[in-house]
Motif scaffolding. Structure first.
Motif, PDB file in Angstrom:
ATOM      1  N   SER A   1       0.971  -1.168   0.091  1.00  0.00           N
ATOM      2  CA  SER A   1      -0.025   0.012   0.059  1.00  0.00           C
ATOM      3  C   SER A   1       0.829   1.323   0.087  1.00  0.00           C
ATOM      4  CB  SER A   1      -0.825  -0.021   1.236  1.00  0.00           C
ATOM      5  OG  SER A   1       0.068   0.007   2.365  1.00  0.00           O
ATOM      6  N   GLU A   2       2.079   0.853   0.554  1.00  0.00           N
ATOM      7  CA  GLU A   2       3.059   2.225   0.565  1.00  0.00           C
ATOM      8  C   GLU A   2       4.468   1.565   0.731  1.00  0.00           C
ATOM      9  OE1 GLU A   2       2.522   5.224   3.517  1.00  0.00           O
ATOM     10  OE2 GLU A   2       4.445   4.986   4.334  1.00  0.00           O
ATOM     11  N   LEU A   3       5.263   1.938   0.092  1.00  0.00           N
ATOM     12  CA  LEU A   3       6.743   1.181  -0.181  1.00  0.00           C
ATOM     13  C   LEU A   3       7.731   2.269   0.309  1.00  0.00           C
ATOM     14  CD1 LEU A   3       8.403  -1.279  -0.723  1.00  0.00           C
ATOM     15  CD2 LEU A   3       8.449  -0.581  -3.160  1.00  0.00           C
ATOM     16  N   ILE A   4       8.774   1.785   0.775  1.00  0.00           N
ATOM     17  CA  ILE A   4      10.001   2.639   1.433  1.00  0.00           C
ATOM     18  C   ILE A   4      11.219   1.718   1.018  1.00  0.00           C
ATOM     19  CG2 ILE A   4      11.416   3.871   2.888  1.00  0.00           C
ATOM     20  CD1 ILE A   4       8.765   4.644   4.285  1.00  0.00           C
ATOM     21  N   VAL A   5      12.151   2.204   0.368  1.00  0.00           N
ATOM     22  CA  VAL A   5      13.355   1.523  -0.175  1.00  0.00           C
ATOM     23  C   VAL A   5      14.446   1.784   0.998  1.00  0.00           C
ATOM     24  CG1 VAL A   5      15.417   1.350  -1.738  1.00  0.00           C
ATOM     25  CG2 VAL A   5      12.837   0.886  -2.454  1.00  0.00           C
ATOM     26  N   PHE A   6      15.137   0.890   1.598  1.00  0.00           N
ATOM     27  CA  PHE A   6      16.117   1.065   2.599  1.00  0.00           C
ATOM     28  C   PHE A   6      17.456   0.512   1.895  1.00  0.00           C
ATOM     29  CE2 PHE A   6      12.520   0.839   5.087  1.00  0.00           C
ATOM     30  CZ  PHE A   6      12.469   1.942   6.139  1.00  0.00           C
ATOM     31  N   THR A   7      18.472   1.367   1.509  1.00  0.00           N
ATOM     32  CA  THR A   7      19.666   0.878   0.904  1.00  0.00           C
ATOM     33  C   THR A   7      20.707   0.409   2.153  1.00  0.00           C
ATOM     34  OG1 THR A   7      20.398   2.960   0.839  1.00  0.00           O
ATOM     35  CG2 THR A   7      19.568   2.056  -1.185  1.00  0.00           C
TER      36      THR A   7
ATOM     37  N   LEU B   1      12.466   5.972  -9.051  1.00  0.00           N
ATOM     38  CA  LEU B   1      11.883   5.812  -7.700  1.00  0.00           C
ATOM     39  C   LEU B   1      11.254   6.951  -7.193  1.00  0.00           C
ATOM     40  CD1 LEU B   1      15.171   4.342  -5.574  1.00  0.00           C
ATOM     41  CD2 LEU B   1      12.930   3.177  -6.147  1.00  0.00           C
ATOM     42  N   ASN B   2      11.921   8.475  -7.871  1.00  0.00           N
ATOM     43  CA  ASN B   2      11.293   9.530  -7.631  1.00  0.00           C
ATOM     44  C   ASN B   2       9.766   9.684  -8.464  1.00  0.00           C
ATOM     45  OD1 ASN B   2      13.347  10.711  -6.011  1.00  0.00           O
ATOM     46  ND2 ASN B   2      14.488  11.498  -7.740  1.00  0.00           N
ATOM     47  N   LYS B   3       9.753   9.409  -9.581  1.00  0.00           N
ATOM     48  CA  LYS B   3       8.653   9.353 -10.364  1.00  0.00           C
ATOM     49  C   LYS B   3       7.596   8.538  -9.760  1.00  0.00           C
ATOM     50  CE  LYS B   3       6.717   7.886 -14.846  1.00  0.00           C
ATOM     51  NZ  LYS B   3       7.228   7.375 -16.398  1.00  0.00           N
ATOM     52  N   LYS B   4       7.777   7.354  -9.331  1.00  0.00           N
ATOM     53  CA  LYS B   4       6.915   6.686  -8.396  1.00  0.00           C
ATOM     54  C   LYS B   4       6.401   6.992  -7.114  1.00  0.00           C
ATOM     55  CE  LYS B   4       5.143   4.232 -10.643  1.00  0.00           C
ATOM     56  NZ  LYS B   4       3.878   4.234 -11.454  1.00  0.00           N
ATOM     57  N   LYS B   5       6.918   8.090  -6.666  1.00  0.00           N
ATOM     58  CA  LYS B   5       7.203   8.515  -5.218  1.00  0.00           C
ATOM     59  C   LYS B   5       7.432   7.540  -4.372  1.00  0.00           C
ATOM     60  CE  LYS B   5       3.912  12.225  -6.472  1.00  0.00           C
ATOM     61  NZ  LYS B   5       3.990  12.166  -7.982  1.00  0.00           N
ATOM     62  N   ILE B   6       8.595   6.768  -4.351  1.00  0.00           N
ATOM     63  CA  ILE B   6       9.140   5.538  -3.474  1.00  0.00           C
ATOM     64  C   ILE B   6      10.163   6.211  -2.749  1.00  0.00           C
ATOM     65  CG2 ILE B   6       9.859   3.405  -3.328  1.00  0.00           C
ATOM     66  CD1 ILE B   6       8.695   2.735  -6.089  1.00  0.00           C
ATOM     67  N   PRO B   7      10.171   6.521  -1.547  1.00  0.00           N
ATOM     68  CA  PRO B   7      11.295   7.125  -0.504  1.00  0.00           C
ATOM     69  C   PRO B   7      12.322   6.291  -0.655  1.00  0.00           C
ATOM     70  CG  PRO B   7       8.959   7.325   0.526  1.00  0.00           C
ATOM     71  CD  PRO B   7       8.952   6.672  -0.633  1.00  0.00           C
ATOM     72  N   LEU B   8      13.777   6.927  -0.833  1.00  0.00           N
ATOM     73  CA  LEU B   8      14.786   6.345  -0.619  1.00  0.00           C
ATOM     74  C   LEU B   8      15.716   6.611   0.559  1.00  0.00           C
ATOM     75  CD1 LEU B   8      17.158   4.410  -1.696  1.00  0.00           C
ATOM     76  CD2 LEU B   8      17.786   6.564  -3.105  1.00  0.00           C
ATOM     77  N   ILE B   9      15.812   5.991   1.590  1.00  0.00           N
ATOM     78  CA  ILE B   9      16.481   5.922   2.698  1.00  0.00           C
ATOM     79  C   ILE B   9      17.656   5.377   2.707  1.00  0.00           C
ATOM     80  CG2 ILE B   9      16.334   5.902   5.133  1.00  0.00           C
ATOM     81  CD1 ILE B   9      13.504   6.086   5.069  1.00  0.00           C
ATOM     82  N   GLU B  10      18.855   6.359   2.849  1.00  0.00           N
ATOM     83  CA  GLU B  10      20.180   5.561   2.702  1.00  0.00           C
ATOM     84  C   GLU B  10      20.781   5.285   4.227  1.00  0.00           C
ATOM     85  OE1 GLU B  10      23.106   6.986  -0.570  1.00  0.00           O
ATOM     86  OE2 GLU B  10      21.420   8.755  -0.604  1.00  0.00           O
ATOM     87  N   ASP B  11      20.285   6.143   5.248  1.00  0.00           N
ATOM     88  CA  ASP B  11      20.558   5.952   6.562  1.00  0.00           C
ATOM     89  C   ASP B  11      20.834   4.234   7.127  1.00  0.00           C
ATOM     90  OD1 ASP B  11      20.712   8.700   7.663  1.00  0.00           O
ATOM     91  OD2 ASP B  11      19.062   8.645   6.648  1.00  0.00           O
ATOM     92  N   LYS B  12      21.858   3.935   7.663  1.00  0.00           N
ATOM     93  CA  LYS B  12      21.933   2.819   8.150  1.00  0.00           C
ATOM     94  C   LYS B  12      20.514   2.460   9.189  1.00  0.00           C
ATOM     95  CE  LYS B  12      26.405   1.349   7.544  1.00  0.00           C
ATOM     96  NZ  LYS B  12      26.222   0.176   6.687  1.00  0.00           N
ATOM     97  N   ILE B  13      20.118   1.137   9.411  1.00  0.00           N
ATOM     98  CA  ILE B  13      19.216   0.675  10.271  1.00  0.00           C
ATOM     99  C   ILE B  13      19.914   0.084  11.387  1.00  0.00           C
ATOM    100  CG2 ILE B  13      17.350  -0.942  10.641  1.00  0.00           C
ATOM    101  CD1 ILE B  13      17.011  -0.954   7.345  1.00  0.00           C
ATOM    102  N   THR B  14      19.482   0.660  12.619  1.00  0.00           N
ATOM    103  CA  THR B  14      19.950  -0.043  14.066  1.00  0.00           C
ATOM    104  C   THR B  14      19.070  -0.926  14.494  1.00  0.00           C
ATOM    105  OG1 THR B  14      19.147   1.915  15.108  1.00  0.00           O
ATOM    106  CG2 THR B  14      21.217   2.157  13.865  1.00  0.00           C
ATOM    107  N   ASP B  15      17.917  -0.670  14.530  1.00  0.00           N
ATOM    108  CA  ASP B  15      16.915  -1.705  15.210  1.00  0.00           C
ATOM    109  C   ASP B  15      15.668  -1.761  14.551  1.00  0.00           C
ATOM    110  OD1 ASP B  15      17.746  -1.477  18.358  1.00  0.00           O
ATOM    111  OD2 ASP B  15      18.582   0.287  17.653  1.00  0.00           O
ATOM    112  N   PHE B  16      14.894  -2.844  14.768  1.00  0.00           N
ATOM    113  CA  PHE B  16      13.553  -3.251  14.561  1.00  0.00           C
ATOM    114  C   PHE B  16      12.790  -3.130  15.833  1.00  0.00           C
ATOM    115  CE2 PHE B  16      15.729  -5.388  10.815  1.00  0.00           C
ATOM    116  CZ  PHE B  16      15.249  -4.459   9.777  1.00  0.00           C
TER     117      PHE B  16
END
Length: 304
Positions: A167-173, A187-202
């Motif tokens: 329903s809503e997608l985010i890309v995490f590199t 990604l910009n055209k389809k309004k898919i956010p791109l997050i480059e920050d590292k993930i530390t926790d879930f």
């Protein structure tokens, strides 16, 4: 030379069990060696398999072993294969029980090891809210707020499949993006956010993902994630390499149509020989490898 069994099958997952079934049907003798490390151990259901869609993986394996009971040429060993070496016209294998057996052919049916990302909560959510395959785990999370963890061309290959589920997608590199300009433009055209920050926790409750926490402290709500593999894949055993089997750039054994490797008498099947990973396809691959082995065994017998 006297052989204890005609075929050694290393791995008791879908590929190995399917290979054993085909060998049993043709009255070939085989020993299935399995050290109880199924790749889908964390999953509560197995999908996309006709007549068994949604079954628990352990129950599926139990049913296959029940089918194998009528074939008295198929044996089982619960443990590891420590080594396999060429011996005359066949192979000698040493098992974790310290026993040694002689075989005419070898089928490598052990799978791959999924690499855990060093993120708190990743292991706990793997197979429950973090997945690798939309065919295996997509229908259940359709219409959810999803995330896709990956980078480069592999990320873009998977993107259409996950985009259509969400329903809503985010890309995490999970670090600096390695994407071409046209890929970022898409990604910009389809309004898919791109997050480059590292993930530390879930953050999660039970088996349900709630929040992705980034290194910069930001929190992103997600209901499920797809985490792409890094290449080359790590296989569950090095037996094939020790025998001299060639591998490709992705870490899979190079095989022919019926699973024959670059080493005479050695076949490979399932997740270690293809990038198409599912129980159904692994089982089909095991059946094909067994067919190759059976034909080779019976052709040799005819020429004795």
């Amino acid at each position: 030379m006297k052989f204890d069994h005609e075929v050694l099958i290393i791995g008791g997952g879908p590929a190995g069990l399917s290979a054993a079934l085909s060998l049993g049907r043709m009255s070939r003798t085989a020993l299935v060696c399995d050290d109880s490390r199924p790749r889908n151990a964390a999953s509560s259901h197995l999908n996309n398999f006709p007549t068994r869609d949604g079954i628990h993986p352990a129950e599926w394996r139990k049913l296959v072993k029940k089918d194998l009971e009528k074939y008295n040429t198929i044996g089982f060993f619960e443990g590891s294969v420590l080594s396999v070496e060429r011996s005359g016209s066949g192979f000698i294998a040493r098992l974790s029980s310290d026993q040694t057996f002689h075989f005419k052919k070898v089928i490598l049916a052990y799978g791959v090891e999924d690499k855990e990302l060093p993120i708190r909560g990743y292991k706990e959510l793997w197979g429950k809210s973090i997945f690798h395959c939309p065919y295996c785990h997509g229908f259940e999370v359709r219409g959810s707020k999803l995330g896709l963890i990956g980078n480069g061309d592999m990320l873009m290959y998977m993107l259409p499949l996950i985009y259509d589920l969400a329903s809503e997608l985010i890309v995490f590199t999970n670090g600096k993006a390695d994407l071409k300009e046209e890929q970022i433009n898409l990604l910009n055209k389809k309004k898919i956010p791109l997050i480059e920050d590292k993930i530390t926790d879930f953050v999660y409750e039970g088996e349900k993902l709630k929040v992705v926490i980034l290194e910069n402290g930001h929190k992103v709500e997600r209901e499920a994630l797809y985490s792409l593999p890094s290449f080359p894949y790590k296989l569950k055993s090095q037996i094939g390499e020790e025998l001299g089997c060639e591998k490709d750039q992705f870490g899979f054994y190079k095989v022919g149509e019926k699973g024959k490797t670059s080493v005479d008498g050695v076949y490979a099947c399932g997740d270690n020989a293809s990038g198409a990973h599912s129980v159904l396809l692994a089982a089909a691959s095991g059946g094909m490898a067994a067919a190759g082995v059976v034909h080779e065994l019976l052709s040799e017998k005819l020429l004795e």
